[in-house]
Scaffold this motif. Structure first.
Motif, PDB file in Angstrom:
ATOM      1  N   SER A   1      -0.344   0.813 -13.583  1.00 30.71           N
ATOM      2  CA  SER A   1      -1.036  -0.275 -14.271  1.00 30.71           C
ATOM      3  C   SER A   1      -2.537  -0.098 -14.061  1.00 30.71           C
ATOM      4  CB  SER A   1      -0.589  -1.624 -13.710  1.00 30.71           C
ATOM      5  OG  SER A   1      -1.105  -1.793 -12.391  1.00 30.71           O
ATOM      6  N   ARG A   2      -3.322  -0.853 -14.804  1.00 30.37           N
ATOM      7  CA  ARG A   2      -4.781  -0.818 -14.629  1.00 30.37           C
ATOM      8  C   ARG A   2      -5.158  -1.192 -13.187  1.00 30.37           C
ATOM      9  NH1 ARG A   2      -6.447  -3.811 -19.508  1.00 30.37           N
ATOM     10  NH2 ARG A   2      -5.772  -5.489 -18.187  1.00 30.37           N
ATOM     11  N   SER A   3      -4.497  -2.210 -12.664  1.00 30.80           N
ATOM     12  CA  SER A   3      -4.793  -2.637 -11.290  1.00 30.80           C
ATOM     13  C   SER A   3      -4.444  -1.546 -10.287  1.00 30.80           C
ATOM     14  CB  SER A   3      -4.017  -3.912 -10.954  1.00 30.80           C
ATOM     15  OG  SER A   3      -4.466  -4.980 -11.742  1.00 30.80           O
ATOM     16  N   GLU A   4      -3.295  -0.901 -10.486  1.00 31.84           N
ATOM     17  CA  GLU A   4      -2.893   0.178  -9.576  1.00 31.84           C
ATOM     18  C   GLU A   4      -3.876   1.345  -9.644  1.00 31.84           C
ATOM     19  OE1 GLU A   4       1.903   0.119  -9.181  1.00 31.84           O
ATOM     20  OE2 GLU A   4       1.108   0.519 -11.200  1.00 31.84           O
ATOM     21  N   GLU A   5      -4.342   1.670 -10.845  1.00 35.17           N
ATOM     22  CA  GLU A   5      -5.325   2.751 -10.992  1.00 35.17           C
ATOM     23  C   GLU A   5      -6.586   2.462 -10.194  1.00 35.17           C
ATOM     24  OE1 GLU A   5      -5.862   2.986 -15.208  1.00 35.17           O
ATOM     25  OE2 GLU A   5      -4.083   4.258 -15.489  1.00 35.17           O
ATOM     26  N   GLN A   6      -6.945   1.171 -10.106  1.00 36.11           N
ATOM     27  CA  GLN A   6      -8.146   0.760  -9.371  1.00 36.11           C
ATOM     28  C   GLN A   6      -7.851   0.499  -7.895  1.00 36.11           C
ATOM     29  OE1 GLN A   6      -9.702  -2.631 -11.469  1.00 36.11           O
ATOM     30  NE2 GLN A   6      -9.838  -1.527 -13.400  1.00 36.11           N
ATOM     31  N   GLY A   7      -6.587   0.633  -7.499  1.00 36.46           N
ATOM     32  CA  GLY A   7      -6.213   0.383  -6.108  1.00 36.46           C
ATOM     33  C   GLY A   7      -6.136  -1.088  -5.764  1.00 36.46           C
ATOM     34  N   LEU A   8      -6.000  -1.939  -6.774  1.00 34.91           N
ATOM     35  CA  LEU A   8      -5.949  -3.381  -6.552  1.00 34.91           C
ATOM     36  C   LEU A   8      -4.499  -3.829  -6.400  1.00 34.91           C
ATOM     37  CD1 LEU A   8      -8.528  -4.491  -9.255  1.00 34.91           C
ATOM     38  CD2 LEU A   8      -8.904  -4.147  -6.795  1.00 34.91           C
ATOM     39  N   LEU A   9      -4.229  -4.528  -5.337  1.00 36.22           N
ATOM     40  CA  LEU A   9      -2.890  -5.049  -5.073  1.00 36.22           C
ATOM     41  C   LEU A   9      -2.933  -6.571  -5.008  1.00 36.22           C
ATOM     42  CD1 LEU A   9      -1.825  -2.494  -2.329  1.00 36.22           C
ATOM     43  CD2 LEU A   9      -0.918  -2.660  -4.652  1.00 36.22           C
TER      44      LEU A   9
ATOM     45  N   ALA B   1       0.835  -1.203   0.000  1.00 35.21           N
ATOM     46  CA  ALA B   1       0.000   0.000   0.000  1.00 35.21           C
ATOM     47  C   ALA B   1       0.873   1.257   0.000  1.00 35.21           C
ATOM     48  CB  ALA B   1      -0.941  -0.009   1.198  1.00 35.21           C
ATOM     49  N   ALA B   2       1.973   1.229   0.749  1.00 35.14           N
ATOM     50  CA  ALA B   2       2.892   2.368   0.767  1.00 35.14           C
ATOM     51  C   ALA B   2       3.558   2.551  -0.597  1.00 35.14           C
ATOM     52  CB  ALA B   2       3.944   2.177   1.861  1.00 35.14           C
ATOM     53  N   VAL B   3       3.931   1.445  -1.222  1.00 32.69           N
ATOM     54  CA  VAL B   3       4.524   1.512  -2.565  1.00 32.69           C
ATOM     55  C   VAL B   3       3.513   2.105  -3.543  1.00 32.69           C
ATOM     56  CG1 VAL B   3       5.343   0.112  -4.523  1.00 32.69           C
ATOM     57  CG2 VAL B   3       6.197  -0.350  -2.203  1.00 32.69           C
ATOM     58  N   LEU B   4       2.268   1.665  -3.452  1.00 35.16           N
ATOM     59  CA  LEU B   4       1.229   2.193  -4.340  1.00 35.16           C
ATOM     60  C   LEU B   4       1.050   3.695  -4.125  1.00 35.16           C
ATOM     61  CD1 LEU B   4      -0.957   1.903  -6.470  1.00 35.16           C
ATOM     62  CD2 LEU B   4      -2.517   1.132  -4.656  1.00 35.16           C
ATOM     63  N   ASP B   5       1.051   4.139  -2.882  1.00 36.48           N
ATOM     64  CA  ASP B   5       0.924   5.573  -2.597  1.00 36.48           C
ATOM     65  C   ASP B   5       2.041   6.369  -3.266  1.00 36.48           C
ATOM     66  OD1 ASP B   5      -1.367   5.199  -1.101  1.00 36.48           O
ATOM     67  OD2 ASP B   5      -0.337   5.330   0.838  1.00 36.48           O
ATOM     68  N   VAL B   6       3.266   5.859  -3.171  1.00 36.90           N
ATOM     69  CA  VAL B   6       4.410   6.535  -3.791  1.00 36.90           C
ATOM     70  C   VAL B   6       4.257   6.533  -5.306  1.00 36.90           C
ATOM     71  CG1 VAL B   6       6.910   6.397  -4.188  1.00 36.90           C
ATOM     72  CG2 VAL B   6       6.000   6.113  -1.880  1.00 36.90           C
ATOM     73  N   ARG B   7       3.853   5.398  -5.856  1.00 29.46           N
ATOM     74  CA  ARG B   7       3.689   5.310  -7.317  1.00 29.46           C
ATOM     75  C   ARG B   7       2.584   6.263  -7.802  1.00 29.46           C
ATOM     76  NH1 ARG B   7       5.692   2.481 -10.737  1.00 29.46           N
ATOM     77  NH2 ARG B   7       3.785   1.872 -11.846  1.00 29.46           N
ATOM     78  N   ARG B   8       1.503   6.377  -7.043  1.00 33.25           N
ATOM     79  CA  ARG B   8       0.441   7.318  -7.419  1.00 33.25           C
ATOM     80  C   ARG B   8       0.955   8.751  -7.412  1.00 33.25           C
ATOM     81  NH1 ARG B   8      -4.627   4.683  -4.091  1.00 33.25           N
ATOM     82  NH2 ARG B   8      -5.423   3.433  -5.824  1.00 33.25           N
ATOM     83  N   SER B   9       1.719   9.083  -6.406  1.00 31.90           N
ATOM     84  CA  SER B   9       2.308  10.422  -6.312  1.00 31.90           C
ATOM     85  C   SER B   9       3.232  10.691  -7.496  1.00 31.90           C
ATOM     86  CB  SER B   9       3.065  10.551  -4.989  1.00 31.90           C
ATOM     87  OG  SER B   9       3.709  11.794  -4.914  1.00 31.90           O
ATOM     88  N   ARG B  10       4.062   9.712  -7.806  1.00 27.49           N
ATOM     89  CA  ARG B  10       4.983   9.854  -8.941  1.00 27.49           C
ATOM     90  C   ARG B  10       4.220   9.940 -10.260  1.00 27.49           C
ATOM     91  NH1 ARG B  10       9.913   6.560  -9.509  1.00 27.49           N
ATOM     92  NH2 ARG B  10      10.525   8.479 -10.509  1.00 27.49           N
ATOM     93  N   ALA B  11       3.110   9.222 -10.368  1.00 26.75           N
ATOM     94  CA  ALA B  11       2.302   9.274 -11.588  1.00 26.75           C
ATOM     95  C   ALA B  11       1.695  10.670 -11.766  1.00 26.75           C
ATOM     96  CB  ALA B  11       1.202   8.211 -11.553  1.00 26.75           C
ATOM     97  N   ARG B  12       1.249  11.290 -10.670  1.00 26.09           N
ATOM     98  CA  ARG B  12       0.709  12.651 -10.753  1.00 26.09           C
ATOM     99  C   ARG B  12       1.772  13.634 -11.236  1.00 26.09           C
ATOM    100  NH1 ARG B  12      -2.035  10.853  -6.172  1.00 26.09           N
ATOM    101  NH2 ARG B  12      -0.486  11.692  -4.733  1.00 26.09           N
TER     102      ARG B  12
END
Length: 139
Positions: free
Chosen positions: A116-124, A98-109
């Motif tokens: 990925s599609r799964s990350e966009e949907q918050g699916l891990l 979840a922490a990795v996803l948060d960082v990746r979302r921030s970097r994507a912004r």
């Protein structure tokens, strides 16, 4: 043996070490994933063990007791079964993912990562293996 490939069995999870830097075993702190106990021990400082700064388990859910040798190197002194070890490790890995996803979302912004599609949907991933693949290894 150049060119020989040996296929790992499911026992490979017993080689991977998960370190959780937290005073409470049930609470995920700074979680690190290592390919082996030797790599985990090489990355940890003796004071980390002396001060009981965290916990170590194999990805298969076995508790590792860490110690310090006469040269002040971190070593594994014991490995034992832990009744809820697999679920504990899965919880640590979920928190880290979840922490990795948060960082990746921030970097994507910022335009520095593409989700990925799964990350966009918050699916891990849900499995220990999948979570390890998503998080990656420390070394």
């Amino acid at each position: 043996m150049a060119g020989t490939i040996v296929v790992m069995t499911n026992d490979w999870l017993a080689d991977i070490v998960i370190v959780n830097e937290s005073r409470d075993e049930a609470t995920a702190g700074d979680v690190s994933v290592f390919r082996s106990a030797g790599e985990a021990c090489n990355c940890l400082e003796h004071w980390w063990v002396d001060r009981s700064e965290g916990f170590a388990f194999t990805a298969a859910g076995h508790r590792l007791t860490l110690g310090v040798d006469e040269e002040r190197r971190v070593i594994v002194t014991r490995q034992q079964d832990a009744p809820a070890g697999t679920e504990l490790v899965r919880g640590w890995l979920r928190a880290q993912a979840a922490a990795v996803l948060d960082v990746r979302r921030s970097r994507a912004r910022e335009g520095k990562a593409t989700l990925s599609r799964s990350e966009e949907q918050g699916l891990l991933p849900t499995s220990v293996e999948g979570l390890i693949a998503y998080i990656g290894f420390n070394t």
